[in-house]
Design a protein around this motif. Structure first.
Motif, PDB file in Angstrom:
ATOM      1  N   PHE A   1      82.268  41.004  16.154  1.00  0.00           N
ATOM      2  CA  PHE A   1      81.683  41.150  17.494  1.00  0.00           C
ATOM      3  C   PHE A   1      81.266  42.595  17.790  1.00  0.00           C
ATOM      4  N   GLY A   2      81.403  43.442  16.782  1.00  0.00           N
ATOM      5  CA  GLY A   2      81.066  44.846  16.965  1.00  0.00           C
ATOM      6  C   GLY A   2      79.597  45.059  17.273  1.00  0.00           C
ATOM      7  N   TYR A   3      78.718  44.220  16.697  1.00  0.00           N
ATOM      8  CA  TYR A   3      77.281  44.387  16.943  1.00  0.00           C
ATOM      9  C   TYR A   3      76.952  44.142  18.410  1.00  0.00           C
ATOM     10  N   ILE A   4      77.604  43.123  18.991  1.00  0.00           N
ATOM     11  CA  ILE A   4      77.379  42.848  20.424  1.00  0.00           C
ATOM     12  C   ILE A   4      77.821  44.042  21.254  1.00  0.00           C
ATOM     13  N   LYS A   5      78.952  44.608  20.894  1.00  0.00           N
ATOM     14  CA  LYS A   5      79.523  45.710  21.685  1.00  0.00           C
ATOM     15  C   LYS A   5      78.726  47.000  21.541  1.00  0.00           C
ATOM     16  N   GLU A   6      78.289  47.314  20.332  1.00  0.00           N
ATOM     17  CA  GLU A   6      77.713  48.625  20.064  1.00  0.00           C
ATOM     18  C   GLU A   6      76.184  48.660  20.065  1.00  0.00           C
ATOM     19  N   ASN A   7      75.514  47.524  19.758  1.00  0.00           N
ATOM     20  CA  ASN A   7      74.074  47.569  19.491  1.00  0.00           C
ATOM     21  C   ASN A   7      73.231  46.598  20.319  1.00  0.00           C
ATOM     22  N   THR A   8      73.826  46.008  21.353  1.00  0.00           N
ATOM     23  CA  THR A   8      73.108  44.973  22.092  1.00  0.00           C
ATOM     24  C   THR A   8      72.918  45.370  23.552  1.00  0.00           C
ATOM     25  N   GLN A   9      71.674  45.223  24.025  1.00  0.00           N
ATOM     26  CA  GLN A   9      71.395  45.438  25.446  1.00  0.00           C
ATOM     27  C   GLN A   9      71.411  44.111  26.202  1.00  0.00           C
ATOM     28  N   THR A  10      70.809  43.091  25.603  1.00  0.00           N
ATOM     29  CA  THR A  10      70.775  41.770  26.223  1.00  0.00           C
ATOM     30  C   THR A  10      71.126  40.716  25.179  1.00  0.00           C
ATOM     31  N   LEU A  11      72.077  39.868  25.499  1.00  0.00           N
ATOM     32  CA  LEU A  11      72.473  38.762  24.622  1.00  0.00           C
ATOM     33  C   LEU A  11      71.844  37.481  25.154  1.00  0.00           C
ATOM     34  N   VAL A  12      70.951  36.877  24.377  1.00  0.00           N
ATOM     35  CA  VAL A  12      70.331  35.606  24.742  1.00  0.00           C
ATOM     36  C   VAL A  12      71.165  34.493  24.119  1.00  0.00           C
ATOM     37  N   VAL A  13      71.692  33.606  24.953  1.00  0.00           N
ATOM     38  CA  VAL A  13      72.566  32.530  24.479  1.00  0.00           C
ATOM     39  C   VAL A  13      71.816  31.208  24.544  1.00  0.00           C
ATOM     40  N   LEU A  14      71.614  30.585  23.389  1.00  0.00           N
ATOM     41  CA  LEU A  14      70.978  29.265  23.335  1.00  0.00           C
ATOM     42  C   LEU A  14      72.043  28.215  23.609  1.00  0.00           C
ATOM     43  N   CYS A  15      72.006  27.672  24.816  1.00  0.00           N
ATOM     44  CA  CYS A  15      73.081  26.791  25.285  1.00  0.00           C
ATOM     45  C   CYS A  15      72.811  25.344  24.901  1.00  0.00           C
ATOM     46  N   SER A  16      73.179  24.989  23.682  1.00  0.00           N
ATOM     47  CA  SER A  16      73.175  23.589  23.285  1.00  0.00           C
ATOM     48  C   SER A  16      74.475  22.952  23.758  1.00  0.00           C
ATOM     49  N   ARG A  17      74.628  21.689  23.511  1.00  0.00           N
ATOM     50  CA  ARG A  17      75.812  20.972  23.992  1.00  0.00           C
ATOM     51  C   ARG A  17      77.099  21.537  23.406  1.00  0.00           C
ATOM     52  N   GLU A  18      77.043  22.030  22.163  1.00  0.00           N
ATOM     53  CA  GLU A  18      78.248  22.449  21.454  1.00  0.00           C
ATOM     54  C   GLU A  18      78.571  23.937  21.617  1.00  0.00           C
ATOM     55  N   VAL A  19      77.759  24.679  22.352  1.00  0.00           N
ATOM     56  CA  VAL A  19      77.958  26.123  22.371  1.00  0.00           C
ATOM     57  C   VAL A  19      79.317  26.508  22.960  1.00  0.00           C
ATOM     58  N   VAL A  20      79.807  25.749  23.924  1.00  0.00           N
ATOM     59  CA  VAL A  20      81.065  26.130  24.585  1.00  0.00           C
ATOM     60  C   VAL A  20      82.297  25.687  23.811  1.00  0.00           C
ATOM     61  N   VAL A  21      82.116  25.007  22.681  1.00  0.00           N
ATOM     62  CA  VAL A  21      83.271  24.660  21.850  1.00  0.00           C
ATOM     63  C   VAL A  21      83.210  25.406  20.513  1.00  0.00           C
ATOM     64  N   SER A  22      82.287  26.350  20.402  1.00  0.00           N
ATOM     65  CA  SER A  22      82.214  27.189  19.207  1.00  0.00           C
ATOM     66  C   SER A  22      82.999  28.472  19.448  1.00  0.00           C
ATOM     67  N   PRO A  23      84.072  28.714  18.700  1.00  0.00           N
ATOM     68  CA  PRO A  23      84.867  29.936  18.912  1.00  0.00           C
ATOM     69  C   PRO A  23      84.028  31.204  18.784  1.00  0.00           C
ATOM     70  N   TRP A  24      83.096  31.223  17.836  1.00  0.00           N
ATOM     71  CA  TRP A  24      82.317  32.436  17.616  1.00  0.00           C
ATOM     72  C   TRP A  24      81.327  32.670  18.756  1.00  0.00           C
ATOM     73  N   CYS A  25      80.719  31.612  19.263  1.00  0.00           N
ATOM     74  CA  CYS A  25      79.836  31.782  20.419  1.00  0.00           C
ATOM     75  C   CYS A  25      80.623  32.260  21.638  1.00  0.00           C
ATOM     76  N   LEU A  26      81.783  31.663  21.843  1.00  0.00           N
ATOM     77  CA  LEU A  26      82.629  32.086  22.962  1.00  0.00           C
ATOM     78  C   LEU A  26      83.067  33.536  22.786  1.00  0.00           C
ATOM     79  N   GLY A  27      83.356  33.934  21.546  1.00  0.00           N
ATOM     80  CA  GLY A  27      83.753  35.313  21.284  1.00  0.00           C
ATOM     81  C   GLY A  27      82.650  36.299  21.611  1.00  0.00           C
ATOM     82  N   GLU A  28      81.402  35.925  21.298  1.00  0.00           N
ATOM     83  CA  GLU A  28      80.278  36.821  21.591  1.00  0.00           C
ATOM     84  C   GLU A  28      80.033  36.934  23.095  1.00  0.00           C
ATOM     85  N   VAL A  29      80.125  35.791  23.803  1.00  0.00           N
ATOM     86  CA  VAL A  29      79.953  35.824  25.259  1.00  0.00           C
ATOM     87  C   VAL A  29      81.074  36.637  25.897  1.00  0.00           C
ATOM     88  N   THR A  30      82.291  36.460  25.411  1.00  0.00           N
ATOM     89  CA  THR A  30      83.446  37.189  25.958  1.00  0.00           C
ATOM     90  C   THR A  30      83.307  38.687  25.702  1.00  0.00           C
TER      91      THR A  30
END
Length: 331
Positions: A1-30
């Motif tokens: 998740f370092g890239y999100i923290k250090e190199n990202t200005q805007t995170l675009v999240v493609l919200c499919s049905r399964e996005v909220v049960v993916s640990p990695w997607c949740l980790g990036e949003v968090t």
């Protein structure tokens, strides 16, 4: 998740049905929430925002052990989801094509942008066809178009054009008709259910009627299954109405020989989940194959054969009807 923290200005999240049960997607949003990163959710049609009940039982719905290793606890994820569900979002159109993608891009970046623009379609020698009812199929074709265009930029006639399989407005119909014809190659993107989609089959009917018999089948979906005998039998029973809607001569065997011949060829792969390096190699391979037109020729009836078959069929009464290749056989 370092890239999100250090190199990202805007995170675009493609919200499919399964996005909220993916640990990695949740980790990036968090991670974005904790570090004050701007987040723009794009809601797919099947996306359902998290409920209070889901948040209360989050640990039951999602395995969060790997996130703990990165210093993210369940309370961090719950807080991020409470914040995430009230963010302003963009709705993704049910139909994905060049127009809807251009509108989406405009909403995201705030300025208009041409996506998959077509260049002199009369001179284009390569057409792409995907099932427009499948976002995965259309997305794969668009990714291929994006990767292929720079590779053939010095040969404008080889810049592919994406056909709209369910084109409704006059502009899209014009583009489709302009690129169809003898001497051109079709890259056929095959996904689960594509041969059950009437819009996709109607587009294939127009391809056959235009004598466009150089076809490169490309399998996109790992679960894709080749058409079965029952498919061809059912197709010949329902083809008349599709011929009428596609505006091509009516013949029950106009499409079956074409599809059968296509899958006698070696299918190419285009793995959208394979990473950019794999996609670039596969794109080059597909482009190379589009130049080998002799290898891609399929044994499909020409429009003259179809017209002849229609005349002969009207002269036959009783017994088996005649198709362009003789009496129809049950499969």
């Amino acid at each position: 998740f370092g890239y999100i923290k250090e190199n990202t200005q805007t995170l675009v999240v493609l919200c499919s049905r399964e996005v909220v049960v993916s640990p990695w997607c949740l980790g990036e949003v968090t991670t974005a929430h904790i570090n004050g990163i701007e987040v723009l959710p794009i809601h797919f049609a099947d996306f359902v925002p998290v409920s209070d009940a889901f948040l209360a039982d989050l640990g039951w719905h999602v395995t969060l052990d790997r996130l703990v290793e990165h210093g993210l606890g369940i309370r961090d994820v719950q807080a991020a989801l409470v914040w995430f569900r009230v963010l302003s979002h963009v709705e993704l159109s049910q139909k994905l094509n060049t127009h809807s993608l251009a509108r989406l891009t405009t909403q995201i970046i705030g300025s208009s942008m041409a996506i998959g623009s077509w260049h002199a379609p009369q001179a284009s020698t390569v057409a792409l066809l995907a099932d427009s009812s499948s976002r995965e199929a259309v997305a794969a074709a668009m990714i291929f178009l994006k990767l292929a265009t720079p590779l053939v930029a010095l040969e404008p006639s080889r810049i592919p054009m994406l056909l709209e399989s369910d084109a409704e407005d006059n502009e899209e119909k014009y583009k489709n008709e302009a690129v169809l014809g003898t001497g051109r190659t079709l890259v056929l993107f095959c996904t689960v259910g594509c041969f059950s989609c009437e819009g996709f089959l109607r587009a294939l009917l127009r391809v056959v009627s235009a004598n466009m018999n150089s076809v490169a089948p490309v399998v996109v979906d790992d679960d894709f299954q080749f058409p079965t005998a029952s498919f061809y039998s059912s197709l010949e029973q329902t083809i008349s109405s599709m011929c009428w809607r596609a505006g091509v001569p009516d013949d029950p065997t106009i499409l079956s020989p074409f599809v059968q011949s296509v899958f006698q060829k070696i299918c190419l792969r285009f793995s959208v989940m394979g990473g950019i390096e794999i996609l670039e190699v596969q794109t080059k391979l597909i482009l190379r194959c589009t130049q080998d037109r002799d290898r891609l020729q399929v044994d499909a009836p020409t429009i003259d054969e179809v017209k002849s078959a229609a005349v002969r069929a009207m002269c036959v009464s009783g017994g088996a009807s005649l198709g362009p290749h003789g009496p129809l056989r049950s499969i």
